[in-house]
Design a protein around this motif. Structure first.
Motif, PDB file in Angstrom:
ATOM      1  N   ASP A 194       3.456  -0.017   4.576  1.00 26.70           N
ATOM      2  CA  ASP A 194       2.023  -0.292   4.753  1.00 26.70           C
ATOM      3  C   ASP A 194       1.658  -1.425   3.788  1.00 26.70           C
ATOM      4  O   ASP A 194       1.916  -1.335   2.592  1.00 26.70           O
TER       5      ASP A 194
ATOM      6  N   LYS B 272       0.815  -1.213   0.000  1.00 21.70           N
ATOM      7  CA  LYS B 272       0.000   0.000   0.000  1.00 21.70           C
ATOM      8  C   LYS B 272       0.854   1.271   0.000  1.00 21.70           C
ATOM      9  O   LYS B 272       0.431   2.302  -0.520  1.00 21.70           O
ATOM     10  N   LYS B 273       2.060   1.161   0.625  1.00 18.41           N
ATOM     11  CA  LYS B 273       2.906   2.345   0.727  1.00 18.41           C
ATOM     12  C   LYS B 273       4.341   1.923   1.004  1.00 18.41           C
ATOM     13  O   LYS B 273       4.591   0.904   1.636  1.00 18.41           O
TER      14      LYS B 273
ATOM     15  N   GLU C 248       2.916   2.019  -5.313  1.00 15.20           N
ATOM     16  CA  GLU C 248       1.791   1.646  -4.456  1.00 15.20           C
ATOM     17  C   GLU C 248       0.826   0.778  -5.253  1.00 15.20           C
ATOM     18  O   GLU C 248       0.642   0.955  -6.450  1.00 15.20           O
TER      19      GLU C 248
END
Length: 868
Positions: free
Chosen positions: A473, A372-373, A439
């Motif tokens: 993340d 996600k990150k 991402e």
């Protein structure tokens, strides 16, 4: 300026100019300035003489004819002469010519030789000296019982034929050439493939390879299919922290080549050639031009990893997959012991080197890791592991177990970062996956069949070299059909990522039982070994040795400064031995090294044979005939027996340069067989035993002390060759950290020659026994006496462990009777029977505190650690 002040200034200037070299142009400017201040004919004449530009001792293109120095202090540069041994009317003591030379000097000093040592002392001396190990009680008994005239000669032939001979004498050579298996400097990173050179030296000595072949292979082995031997050239330290700064780059290269020149000169010629780097040698006939001409020979040589021939590639690769499975099973057990849950119930923040996500067991056919990150750039994952529950977890993600890796995208066409690296069982940045997006990227493992799983492990770079591209993340989800997904873990269970926050340990010893902690330690040690084995087998055999390119131009450097090129210098050998080998400036790298090797090995070179026979003599008697073994120049120590030195050098050359012929001559001499017992009258004349009226007793080196301890305790692993064992805790930090182990397993019980040898670091127990740290060459070890040595032998964990093992051995082999146990302990440790009073005291000690204390005392006795 007042006349007296001017004269004082001029005198100071003359003194300075006599010491510091000054270029011609600045000298002329200075002279002009002085003339304008005051004309003083006498003072100016002295200044002109001092600052007049001097021509180089050897011009770039026209060199003086090679000539032998005639001064007596340059005795070593004169040709070797075939000396005739002295003759004696009462020659009963003379077993061979060595004894004749020694007896002649003894008589000159009004001394007489000592009686022959008893047979038990002799066999122990020979074994420890030649093999670095004590004889067994059976070997001692057999030699004592052999009354044949050639019993001693058979013993000598037996030990020289032993494979352990090479293991002992290779250590002496490795000291001379500053061999180590790390780079040194501030990072001191490992050279995991440097061990090949150590094994080459052991094999060369065991095969009795002619010394001239030994020299040539170390300088030119790449040209004859023996690239491993060129590890000689790359055995020294290397500053691997590079910089765009041209000054630092030139200094590093200058240091690298200078080390090769100095070591070559010291090891083969016994000269301090490196002292001529900044100016002509102050004491020996080695000009600065000689130094740079020799340096030009190595201008194409550098350090590096090299591939080795690989005829058994298929068989080797077949060994990799089982090792990967073994590693996966081991890692599963190890990760089960992770204790990284913090007091607030969250897991520690994301780490670059290891992250473990545990969850309730769930059946899955697909496992997907979604990014996600990241902290910066595209993410990188080196391996995605998926484990089954239970005490023997399996990594079902592995390709070898049927796992199939796919991903959203892959970073360009880079062989280092591919999808298949996600589950290939290899770790590190060079076997990783990087997607094209920062991402939303995902990596997925399709399992061979629906399987119950409860743990996923992942990391950016488990080798610890890279700390960028960190996933901060993420989400881990499972599926049975690849369409419907269930989240089983995510970064929400962790502390938020902050690079500046301290990272708690993955394995918290405070949360482990003693049994769990011991299990974890064993698993981590085995993990490190398996990773190295997998890398070695998968990558193919490699060696840390010399690399060769087209030679760069070599310049004579003003004052040795790498930034001050003075004149171009062509490669050549030095001229001080009466002949030389000139080379063309365009000569290839290979031809330069070939010609240097031939010049060193030429029988006309008076240094090569002298230096080597002196080294052999040194290690048999504790000091050389020349007691400065790597300095045969004017500042070296003059030989005690110069005629004997030349006779031995002649014998080496006449016997095909085979070293074992010199060993046998020395070992068969009555000089070597003398008792080491002191004699008051002789001690008053020659306390240091330099004239050899007795065998000079000495403390053993660190290696035979440790090896002997393991040998008598029954713990020594005599496996030869291969990667060494490590006496430091494993770690993969960029700046390698050396924390000595305090607990030892069978893996550390090989001979000390096979210890992985870091530079500037010492073994925790035996490093205090004057072992060289390989920061510099050590042709002659010092022998110190310190409280730390006594304390290490008495109280260290290693010694306590070995005393217990020794006690267990004597109890098992001698039976329950205490007197028999004591008798065997003395026989094993000291190669003799215990005297009546010794046996009585030992039994008293054993009855009071156990046989282990008797064993501990014997391992700490002077008789055990000394060669008599």
């Amino acid at each position: 300026m007042p006349p007296m002040l001017f004269r004082l200034f001029a005198i100071v200037l003359v003194v300075l100019l006599a010491v510091l070299p000054v270029l011609a142009e600045p000298a002329e400017d200075l002279l002009h300035a002085l003339e304008t201040v005051q004309h003083d004919a006498e003072v100016l004449a002295r200044i002109k003489t001092a600052i007049a530009p001097k021509s180089d001792p050897i011009d770039v293109t026209v060199r003086k004819a090679a000539q032998i120095p005639t001064d007596e202090k340059y005795w070593a540069f004169r040709p070797v002469t075939n000396q005739t041994p002295p003759s004696f009317e009462d020659a009963a003591w003379v077993a061979n010519p060595i004894d004749a030379f020694v007896l002649s000097r003894l008589r000159a000093e009004h001394l007489e030789p000592s009686p022959t040592a008893d047979k038990r002392t002799l066999i122990r001396r020979v074994y420890l000296d030649v093999l670095g190990l004590p004889p067994t009680p059976e070997e001692v008994a057999a030699f004592v019982a052999d009354d044949s005239a050639d019993a001693y000669e058979k013993l000598i032939d037996q030990v020289l034929a032993s494979q352990h001979y090479g293991e002992r004498w290779a250590r002496h050579w490795l000291d001379i050439i500053r061999f180590a298996e790390t780079n040194g400097f501030e990072t001191n990173t490992p050279r995991r493939n440097a061990w090949h050179y150590r094994d080459y030296v052991i094999q060369a000595f065991n095969e009795d390879k002619p010394y001239t072949d030994f020299i040539k292979e170390q300088l030119t082995g790449d040209l004859t299919g023996n690239i491993v031997a060129t590890g000689f050239l790359s055995a020294g330290p290397l500053d691997e922290v590079k910089s765009p700064d041209i000054v630092l780059t030139k200094m590093q290269r200058d240091q690298e080549i200078g080390d090769m020149v100095a070591t070559t000169g010291a090891a083969f010629l016994g000269l301090t050639v490196g002292c001529a780097k900044c100016h002509d040698h102050k004491f020996d006939p080695i000009s600065q031009h000689d130094y740079y001409a020799l340096r030009a020979v190595f201008a194409g040589v550098s350090h590096g990893e090299r591939e080795l021939p690989d005829p058994g590639r298929e068989a080797r690769v077949a060994q990799v997959e089982p090792l990967k499975q073994e590693l996966a099973s081991l890692r599963g057990k190890m990760l089960r012991l992770a204790r990284d849950t913090q007091p607030d119930g969250l897991l520690r923040r994301v780490s670059t080197m290891e992250n473990v996500d545990r969850f309730s067991p769930v059946e899955a056919k697909f496992v997907r890791f979604t990014v996600k990150k990241t902290d910066e750039l595209e993410p990188c994952i080196d391996e995605l592991e998926v484990y089954t529950p239970g005490d023997n977890p399996a990594n079902v993600a592995l390709a070898v177990n049927g796992g199939v890796a796919t991903a959203s995208t892959v970073f360009a066409d880079n062989p280092l970062h591919r999808v298949e690296h996600l589950n290939d069982g290899r770790f590190g940045n060079a076997r990783s996956w990087i997607p094209t997006e920062r991402e939303g990227a995902w990596a997925q493992i399709e399992l061979a069949k629906p399987t119950l799983i409860d743990m996923v492990a992942w990391a950016r770079d488990r080798e610890g070299a890279f700390t960028d591209r960190i996933v901060t993340d993420y989400e881990i989800a499972v599926s049975m059909d690849g369409k419907s997904w269930q989240t089983v873990s995510s970064s929400a269970k962790r502390h938020p990522f902050n690079r500046n926050d301290q990272l708690p340990a993955l394995y918290d010893a405070a949360q482990l039982s003693p049994e769990e902690a011991a299990t974890l330690k064993d698993l981590q040690n085995t993990e490190g070994r398996l990773k190295m084995d997998i890398k070695r087998l998968a990558d193919g055999p490699r060696v840390y040795a010399a690399r060769f390119t087209q030679p760069e131009p070599t310049y004579l450097l003003q004052r040795g400064d790498p930034m001050m090129d003075k004149q171009l210098v062509a490669p050549a050998t030095p001229q001080f031995v009466g002949y030389r080998c000139d080379m063309d400036a365009a000569e290839s790298d290979a031809q330069r090294r070939i010609k240097l090797a031939e010049w060193i090995c030429d029988a006309r070179n008076p240094l090569t044979a002298r230096v080597m026979v002196n080294r052999i003599w040194q290690h048999h008697f504790g000091k050389g005939i020349v007691n400065s073994p790597s300095d045969f120049g004017a500042m070296g120590i003059r030989p005690t027996h110069p005629e004997l030195l030349d006779w031995l050098a002649t014998q080496l050359m006449d016997n095909g340069w085979r070293l074992k012929s010199i060993h046998k001559l020395i070992l068969m001499s009555n000089t070597y067989r003398q008792s080491s017992a002191p004699d008051e009258a002789a001690m008053a004349v020659d306390a240091g035993s330099q004239w050899l009226w007795r065998f000079p007793p000495r403390r053993l080196d660190m290696e035979p002390i440790r090896d002997s301890i393991l040998y008598v305790s029954g713990q020594l692993d005599l496996t030869m060759g291969g990667p060494g064992f490590d006496v430091f805790e494993p770690n993969d930090s960029y700046v390698h950290i050396y924390i000595p182990k305090t607990q030892f397993t069978r893996a550390e019980f090989r001979r000390m020659i096979y210890q992985w040898k870091p530079r500037m670091e010492q073994d925790h127990t035996f490093g205090v026994f004057d072992c060289p740290d390989a920061a510099q060459a050590m042709p002659k070890r010092i022998t110190s006496t310190s409280p730390l040595q006594a304390l290490s032998l008495l109280n260290s964990p290693f010694m306590m462990q070995q005393a217990e093992a020794f006690a267990e051995r004597v109890k098992a082999e001698a039976g329950a009777k205490m007197e028999d146990q004591v008798a065997l302990a003395y026989s094993l440790a000291l190669c003799r029977e215990a005297k009546a009073d010794e046996k009585a005291r030992a039994c008293e000690l054993a009855n009071a505190f156990g046989i282990v204390e008797v064993c501990r005392a014997l391992l700490n006795s002077s008789e055990f650690v000394y060669l008599n």
